[in-house]
Every structure is written in structure tokens, then in C-alpha cells.
Design a protein around this motif. Structure first.
Motif, PDB file in Angstrom:
ATOM      1  N   LEU A  40      10.790   3.757   2.199  1.00  0.00           N
ATOM      2  CA  LEU A  40      10.625   5.098   2.276  1.00  0.00           C
ATOM      3  C   LEU A  40      11.886   6.037   3.047  1.00  0.00           C
ATOM      4  CD1 LEU A  40       6.837   5.050   3.583  1.00  0.00           C
ATOM      5  CD2 LEU A  40       7.719   5.592   1.273  1.00  0.00           C
ATOM      6  N   ARG A  41      12.458   5.433   3.685  1.00  0.00           N
ATOM      7  CA  ARG A  41      13.640   5.924   4.191  1.00  0.00           C
ATOM      8  C   ARG A  41      14.764   5.953   3.189  1.00  0.00           C
ATOM      9  NH1 ARG A  41      12.348   3.063   8.969  1.00  0.00           N
ATOM     10  NH2 ARG A  41      13.628   1.072   8.448  1.00  0.00           N
ATOM     11  N   ALA A  42      14.598   5.183   2.184  1.00  0.00           N
ATOM     12  CA  ALA A  42      15.816   5.276   1.118  1.00  0.00           C
ATOM     13  C   ALA A  42      15.289   6.152   0.332  1.00  0.00           C
ATOM     14  CB  ALA A  42      16.157   3.733   0.721  1.00  0.00           C
ATOM     15  N   TYR A  43      13.940   6.271  -0.154  1.00  0.00           N
ATOM     16  CA  TYR A  43      13.366   6.955  -1.048  1.00  0.00           C
ATOM     17  C   TYR A  43      12.295   7.543  -0.572  1.00  0.00           C
ATOM     18  CZ  TYR A  43      15.717   3.279  -4.070  1.00  0.00           C
ATOM     19  OH  TYR A  43      16.926   2.670  -4.467  1.00  0.00           O
ATOM     20  N   PRO A  44      12.722   8.818   0.122  1.00  0.00           N
ATOM     21  CA  PRO A  44      11.700   9.706   0.851  1.00  0.00           C
ATOM     22  C   PRO A  44      10.671  10.465  -0.112  1.00  0.00           C
ATOM     23  CG  PRO A  44      13.642  10.634   1.020  1.00  0.00           C
ATOM     24  CD  PRO A  44      14.155   9.244   0.610  1.00  0.00           C
ATOM     25  N   GLU A  45      10.856  10.540  -1.473  1.00  0.00           N
ATOM     26  CA  GLU A  45      10.040  11.202  -2.542  1.00  0.00           C
ATOM     27  C   GLU A  45       8.978  10.149  -2.837  1.00  0.00           C
ATOM     28  OE1 GLU A  45      13.196   8.564  -4.802  1.00  0.00           O
ATOM     29  OE2 GLU A  45      13.223   9.988  -2.919  1.00  0.00           O
ATOM     30  N   GLN A  46       8.949   9.229  -2.341  1.00  0.00           N
ATOM     31  CA  GLN A  46       7.846   8.219  -2.459  1.00  0.00           C
ATOM     32  C   GLN A  46       6.650   8.191  -1.438  1.00  0.00           C
ATOM     33  OE1 GLN A  46       7.397   6.310  -5.158  1.00  0.00           O
ATOM     34  NE2 GLN A  46       9.265   7.030  -5.764  1.00  0.00           N
ATOM     35  N   THR A  47       7.124   8.922  -0.421  1.00  0.00           N
ATOM     36  CA  THR A  47       5.930   8.969   0.909  1.00  0.00           C
ATOM     37  C   THR A  47       4.844   9.870   0.360  1.00  0.00           C
ATOM     38  OG1 THR A  47       8.080   9.273   2.503  1.00  0.00           O
ATOM     39  CG2 THR A  47       6.002  10.112   3.083  1.00  0.00           C
ATOM     40  N   PRO A  48       4.756  10.524  -0.172  1.00  0.00           N
ATOM     41  CA  PRO A  48       3.384  11.367  -0.635  1.00  0.00           C
ATOM     42  C   PRO A  48       2.468  10.384  -1.354  1.00  0.00           C
ATOM     43  CG  PRO A  48       5.148  12.996  -1.261  1.00  0.00           C
ATOM     44  CD  PRO A  48       5.608  11.691  -0.758  1.00  0.00           C
ATOM     45  N   PHE A  49       3.075   9.545  -2.271  1.00  0.00           N
ATOM     46  CA  PHE A  49       2.205   8.613  -3.000  1.00  0.00           C
ATOM     47  C   PHE A  49       1.585   7.365  -1.996  1.00  0.00           C
ATOM     48  CE2 PHE A  49       5.734  10.042  -5.817  1.00  0.00           C
ATOM     49  CZ  PHE A  49       4.646  10.655  -6.648  1.00  0.00           C
ATOM     50  N   VAL A  50       2.581   6.984  -1.036  1.00  0.00           N
ATOM     51  CA  VAL A  50       2.025   6.094  -0.047  1.00  0.00           C
ATOM     52  C   VAL A  50       0.947   6.397   0.859  1.00  0.00           C
ATOM     53  CG1 VAL A  50       2.562   4.540   1.836  1.00  0.00           C
ATOM     54  CG2 VAL A  50       4.166   4.552  -0.144  1.00  0.00           C
ATOM     55  N   LYS A  51       1.113   7.917   1.319  1.00  0.00           N
ATOM     56  CA  LYS A  51       0.185   8.706   1.966  1.00  0.00           C
ATOM     57  C   LYS A  51      -1.106   8.713   1.274  1.00  0.00           C
ATOM     58  CE  LYS A  51       2.909  10.792   5.291  1.00  0.00           C
ATOM     59  NZ  LYS A  51       3.516  12.104   6.135  1.00  0.00           N
ATOM     60  N   ASP A  52      -1.165   8.832  -0.051  1.00  0.00           N
ATOM     61  CA  ASP A  52      -2.261   9.212  -0.905  1.00  0.00           C
ATOM     62  C   ASP A  52      -2.825   7.812  -1.083  1.00  0.00           C
ATOM     63  OD1 ASP A  52      -1.655  11.780  -1.078  1.00  0.00           O
ATOM     64  OD2 ASP A  52      -1.010  11.809  -3.307  1.00  0.00           O
ATOM     65  N   LEU A  53      -2.215   6.777  -1.241  1.00  0.00           N
ATOM     66  CA  LEU A  53      -2.759   5.574  -1.258  1.00  0.00           C
ATOM     67  C   LEU A  53      -3.432   5.057  -0.127  1.00  0.00           C
ATOM     68  CD1 LEU A  53      -3.096   2.833  -2.833  1.00  0.00           C
ATOM     69  CD2 LEU A  53      -0.823   1.904  -1.441  1.00  0.00           C
ATOM     70  N   CYS A  54      -2.986   5.381   1.035  1.00  0.00           N
ATOM     71  CA  CYS A  54      -3.743   5.018   2.284  1.00  0.00           C
ATOM     72  C   CYS A  54      -4.914   5.913   2.495  1.00  0.00           C
ATOM     73  CB  CYS A  54      -2.612   5.079   3.467  1.00  0.00           C
ATOM     74  SG  CYS A  54      -1.371   4.197   3.352  1.00  0.00           S
ATOM     75  N   THR A  55      -4.641   7.346   2.023  1.00  0.00           N
ATOM     76  CA  THR A  55      -5.979   7.998   2.099  1.00  0.00           C
ATOM     77  C   THR A  55      -7.091   7.357   1.110  1.00  0.00           C
ATOM     78  OG1 THR A  55      -4.779   9.903   2.769  1.00  0.00           O
ATOM     79  CG2 THR A  55      -6.702  10.430   2.046  1.00  0.00           C
ATOM     80  N   GLU A  56      -6.746   7.326  -0.074  1.00  0.00           N
ATOM     81  CA  GLU A  56      -7.796   6.621  -0.891  1.00  0.00           C
ATOM     82  C   GLU A  56      -8.370   5.616  -0.519  1.00  0.00           C
ATOM     83  OE1 GLU A  56      -9.941   6.824  -4.324  1.00  0.00           O
ATOM     84  OE2 GLU A  56      -8.727   8.181  -3.797  1.00  0.00           O
ATOM     85  N   MET A  57      -7.642   4.631   0.045  1.00  0.00           N
ATOM     86  CA  MET A  57      -8.220   3.153   0.411  1.00  0.00           C
ATOM     87  C   MET A  57      -8.991   3.477   1.725  1.00  0.00           C
ATOM     88  SD  MET A  57      -4.748   0.945  -0.150  1.00  0.00           S
ATOM     89  CE  MET A  57      -5.292  -0.609   0.675  1.00  0.00           C
ATOM     90  N   GLN A  58      -9.044   4.592   2.398  1.00  0.00           N
ATOM     91  CA  GLN A  58      -9.762   4.931   3.571  1.00  0.00           C
ATOM     92  C   GLN A  58     -11.093   5.534   3.482  1.00  0.00           C
ATOM     93  OE1 GLN A  58      -6.651   5.940   6.165  1.00  0.00           O
ATOM     94  NE2 GLN A  58      -6.732   4.225   7.450  1.00  0.00           N
ATOM     95  N   LYS A  59     -11.472   5.729   2.055  1.00  0.00           N
ATOM     96  CA  LYS A  59     -12.769   6.561   1.711  1.00  0.00           C
ATOM     97  C   LYS A  59     -13.958   5.941   2.352  1.00  0.00           C
ATOM     98  CE  LYS A  59     -11.759   8.945  -2.397  1.00  0.00           C
ATOM     99  NZ  LYS A  59     -12.052   9.211  -3.812  1.00  0.00           N
ATOM    100  N   ASP A  60     -14.815   6.754   2.687  1.00  0.00           N
ATOM    101  CA  ASP A  60     -16.000   6.387   3.432  1.00  0.00           C
ATOM    102  C   ASP A  60     -16.715   5.097   3.003  1.00  0.00           C
ATOM    103  OD1 ASP A  60     -17.166   9.846   3.942  1.00  0.00           O
ATOM    104  OD2 ASP A  60     -15.689   8.552   4.920  1.00  0.00           O
ATOM    105  N   ASN A  61     -16.832   4.973   1.720  1.00  0.00           N
ATOM    106  CA  ASN A  61     -17.447   3.836   1.216  1.00  0.00           C
ATOM    107  C   ASN A  61     -16.550   2.491   1.265  1.00  0.00           C
ATOM    108  OD1 ASN A  61     -16.065   4.716  -0.847  1.00  0.00           O
ATOM    109  ND2 ASN A  61     -17.457   4.479  -2.544  1.00  0.00           N
ATOM    110  N   THR A  62     -15.567   2.570   1.706  1.00  0.00           N
ATOM    111  CA  THR A  62     -14.670   1.486   1.727  1.00  0.00           C
ATOM    112  C   THR A  62     -14.274   0.795   3.057  1.00  0.00           C
ATOM    113  OG1 THR A  62     -13.534   2.358  -0.244  1.00  0.00           O
ATOM    114  CG2 THR A  62     -12.219   0.766   0.801  1.00  0.00           C
ATOM    115  N   THR A  63     -14.508  -0.526   3.278  1.00  0.00           N
ATOM    116  CA  THR A  63     -14.152  -0.957   4.450  1.00  0.00           C
ATOM    117  C   THR A  63     -12.765  -1.572   4.485  1.00  0.00           C
ATOM    118  OG1 THR A  63     -16.449  -1.771   4.716  1.00  0.00           O
ATOM    119  CG2 THR A  63     -14.800  -3.090   6.171  1.00  0.00           C
ATOM    120  N   VAL A  64     -12.033  -1.485   5.214  1.00  0.00           N
ATOM    121  CA  VAL A  64     -10.558  -1.854   5.481  1.00  0.00           C
ATOM    122  C   VAL A  64     -10.664  -2.758   6.586  1.00  0.00           C
ATOM    123  CG1 VAL A  64      -8.061  -1.090   5.616  1.00  0.00           C
ATOM    124  CG2 VAL A  64      -9.624   0.513   4.395  1.00  0.00           C
ATOM    125  N   LEU A  65      -9.976  -3.601   6.500  1.00  0.00           N
ATOM    126  CA  LEU A  65      -9.815  -4.731   7.436  1.00  0.00           C
ATOM    127  C   LEU A  65      -8.993  -4.199   8.462  1.00  0.00           C
ATOM    128  CD1 LEU A  65      -9.414  -8.178   5.780  1.00  0.00           C
ATOM    129  CD2 LEU A  65     -11.458  -7.089   6.523  1.00  0.00           C
TER     130      LEU A  65
END
Length: 76
Positions: A40-65
Motif C-alpha cells: 500500500l505504501r508503494a501503490y497507495p491507489e490500492q488503499t480504498p480497495f483494501v479498506k472496502d474489502l475489510c468493510t465488506e468482510m465485517q458485515k453483521d452476518n459474517t463472523t471474522v476470526l
């Protein structure tokens, strides 16, 4: 019977790989964290995609270890 989606280390790595992050299934979560932060330091344009992925994975009906959730928190 309730069905719960579970995000584990393997799922998390697969989703990062699908985004183009240079991680492998052989890496520990700490190595994945360091690799993604470096990427992400080398390719900061990828940051929103990683953040969106993390948000999507933490939805209410999903359990994250907890260990995966800790790494995801670093990216948010």
C-alpha cells in the motif's frame, strides 16, 4: 438452524490475492500484514480497495476470526 459466514485466514488471504496484493497462502498473518502495508505504501491507489474489502468482510452476518480481525483493523 442459523448459518453463519466465517472469514478465516485462508479466506482473507484469498481475497487479498484476488485484489492483487502480493501475498501467499504460506505467509503468517503478521507477514501478510507487513506485505500489504508495504504494498500500500508503494501503490497507495490500492488503499480504498483494501479498506472496502475489510468493510465488506465485517458485515453483521459474517463472523471474522479474531486474529484476522486484528490484521484487518490495521488496514482500516
Amino acid at each position: 438452524m442459523m448459518i453463519v459466514d466465517l472469514i478465516d485466514e485462508v479466506d482473507f488471504k484469498e481475497k487479498l490475492i484476488a485484489l492483487g496484493a502480493p501475498v501467499t497462502q504460506d505467509q503468517s498473518l503478521l507477514e501478510v500484514q507487513a506485505t500489504v502495508l508495504s504494498w500500500l505504501r508503494a501503490y497507495p491507489e490500492q488503499t480504498p480497495f483494501v479498506k472496502d474489502l475489510c468493510t465488506e468482510m465485517q458485515k453483521d452476518n459474517t463472523t471474522v476470526l479474531p486474529e484476522v480481525s486484528s490484521v484487518m483493523a490495521v488496514f482500516s
